[in-house]
Scaffold this motif. Structure first.
Motif, mmCIF file in Angstrom:
data_model
loop_
_atom_site.group_PDB
_atom_site.id
_atom_site.type_symbol
_atom_site.label_atom_id
_atom_site.label_comp_id
_atom_site.label_asym_id
_atom_site.label_seq_id
_atom_site.Cartn_x
_atom_site.Cartn_y
_atom_site.Cartn_z
ATOM 1 N N LEU A 1 68.465 38.766 78.242
ATOM 2 C CA LEU A 1 67.521 37.688 78.501
ATOM 3 C C LEU A 1 66.232 38.061 77.783
ATOM 4 C CD1 LEU A 1 66.698 35.083 79.903
ATOM 5 C CD2 LEU A 1 66.153 36.432 81.935
ATOM 6 N N LEU A 2 65.815 37.223 76.824
ATOM 7 C CA LEU A 2 64.715 37.556 75.925
ATOM 8 C C LEU A 2 63.550 36.591 76.073
ATOM 9 C CD1 LEU A 2 66.841 37.963 72.641
ATOM 10 C CD2 LEU A 2 66.286 39.736 74.332
ATOM 11 N N ASP A 3 62.403 37.099 76.500
ATOM 12 C CA ASP A 3 61.173 36.309 76.462
ATOM 13 C C ASP A 3 60.826 36.118 74.993
ATOM 14 O OD1 ASP A 3 58.700 35.124 76.866
ATOM 15 O OD2 ASP A 3 57.774 36.905 77.737
ATOM 16 N N VAL A 4 60.521 34.884 74.581
ATOM 17 C CA VAL A 4 60.268 34.591 73.171
ATOM 18 C C VAL A 4 59.019 35.302 72.654
ATOM 19 C CG1 VAL A 4 59.696 32.753 71.518
ATOM 20 C CG2 VAL A 4 61.487 32.384 73.223
ATOM 21 N N ASN A 5 57.959 35.311 73.460
ATOM 22 C CA ASN A 5 56.681 35.851 73.022
ATOM 23 C C ASN A 5 56.325 37.079 73.854
ATOM 24 O OD1 ASN A 5 53.921 36.367 72.591
ATOM 25 N ND2 ASN A 5 53.493 34.203 72.209
ATOM 26 N N LEU A 6 56.313 38.227 73.211
ATOM 27 C CA LEU A 6 55.970 39.481 73.881
ATOM 28 C C LEU A 6 54.593 39.928 73.410
ATOM 29 C CD1 LEU A 6 59.378 41.308 73.430
ATOM 30 C CD2 LEU A 6 58.535 40.199 75.500
ATOM 31 N N ALA A 7 53.580 39.590 74.178
ATOM 32 C CA ALA A 7 52.193 39.955 73.857
ATOM 33 C C ALA A 7 51.830 39.550 72.431
ATOM 34 C CB ALA A 7 51.978 41.445 74.078
ATOM 35 N N GLY A 8 52.217 38.346 72.046
ATOM 36 C CA GLY A 8 51.895 37.828 70.725
ATOM 37 C C GLY A 8 52.896 38.152 69.636
ATOM 38 N N GLU A 9 53.903 38.944 69.945
ATOM 39 C CA GLU A 9 54.939 39.320 68.979
ATOM 40 C C GLU A 9 56.225 38.594 69.343
ATOM 41 O OE1 GLU A 9 56.384 43.469 66.859
ATOM 42 O OE2 GLU A 9 55.253 43.545 68.727
ATOM 43 N N LEU A 10 56.839 37.936 68.370
ATOM 44 C CA LEU A 10 58.063 37.178 68.640
ATOM 45 C C LEU A 10 59.272 38.097 68.708
ATOM 46 C CD1 LEU A 10 57.351 34.046 66.430
ATOM 47 C CD2 LEU A 10 57.017 34.337 68.896
ATOM 48 N N VAL A 11 60.225 37.738 69.561
ATOM 49 C CA VAL A 11 61.368 38.582 69.912
ATOM 50 C C VAL A 11 62.554 38.439 68.947
ATOM 51 C CG1 VAL A 11 62.559 36.951 71.437
ATOM 52 C CG2 VAL A 11 62.586 39.406 71.977
ATOM 53 N N PHE A 12 62.415 37.673 67.894
ATOM 54 C CA PHE A 12 63.555 37.386 67.022
ATOM 55 C C PHE A 12 64.220 38.603 66.384
ATOM 56 C CE2 PHE A 12 60.964 33.409 66.931
ATOM 57 C CZ PHE A 12 61.755 32.743 67.850
ATOM 58 N N PRO A 13 63.509 39.688 66.066
ATOM 59 C CA PRO A 13 64.223 40.871 65.559
ATOM 60 C C PRO A 13 65.253 41.408 66.564
ATOM 61 C CG PRO A 13 61.875 41.069 65.100
ATOM 62 C CD PRO A 13 62.049 39.868 66.002
ATOM 63 N N VAL A 14 64.940 41.319 67.841
ATOM 64 C CA VAL A 14 65.883 41.752 68.879
ATOM 65 C C VAL A 14 67.097 40.831 68.882
ATOM 66 C CG1 VAL A 14 66.185 42.229 71.338
ATOM 67 C CG2 VAL A 14 63.953 42.618 70.259
ATOM 68 N N ALA A 15 66.849 39.532 68.807
ATOM 69 C CA ALA A 15 67.952 38.560 68.792
ATOM 70 C C ALA A 15 68.882 38.792 67.602
ATOM 71 C CB ALA A 15 67.396 37.139 68.777
#
Length: 109
Positions: A56-70
């Motif tokens: 489960l991935l929050d899209v925005n992590l303190a201003g950084e997008l989670v897409f590399p994890v995805a």
């Protein structure tokens, strides 16, 4: 309906209280949060090295997008879904079809 009890989850969420609330909800459903991360770098490390069934991935992590994890999860063929509290999911084109939980904030105006 598929059996979810015992499913091992990677939780990626940068808001501590929200992460605890989500973890409690998932465990009430019978899922087991085996790791969590609040930053993209840690989430990438966990996504690469840890064994789990779902993320489960929050899209925005303190201003950084989670897409590399995805991308790591997609390459490992591990299912994931996005979550966001910013209304419609600001997903990159490559993830437009990915499942997402969207929480729409109410305006106080």
């Amino acid at each position: 309906m598929a059996e979810i009890s015992g499913t091992r989850v990677l939780l990626v969420e940068d808001e501590g209280l929200v992460a605890l609330m989500i973890e409690d909800m998932l465990e009430e459903l019978g899922l087991k949060v085996i790791a969590s991360a609040a930053h993209v770098s840690k989430a990438c490390e966990l996504a690469t090295k840890t064994s789990f069934d779902l993320a489960l991935l929050d899209v925005n992590l303190a201003g950084e997008l989670v897409f590399p994890v995805a991308r790591i999860l997609r390459n490992r063929k591990i299912p994931f879904l996005f979550s966001t509290g910013y209304g419609g999911p600001p997903l990159e084109q490559e993830f437009r079809e990915a499942p997402a939980i969207v929480s729409r904030s109410r305006s106080t105006n």
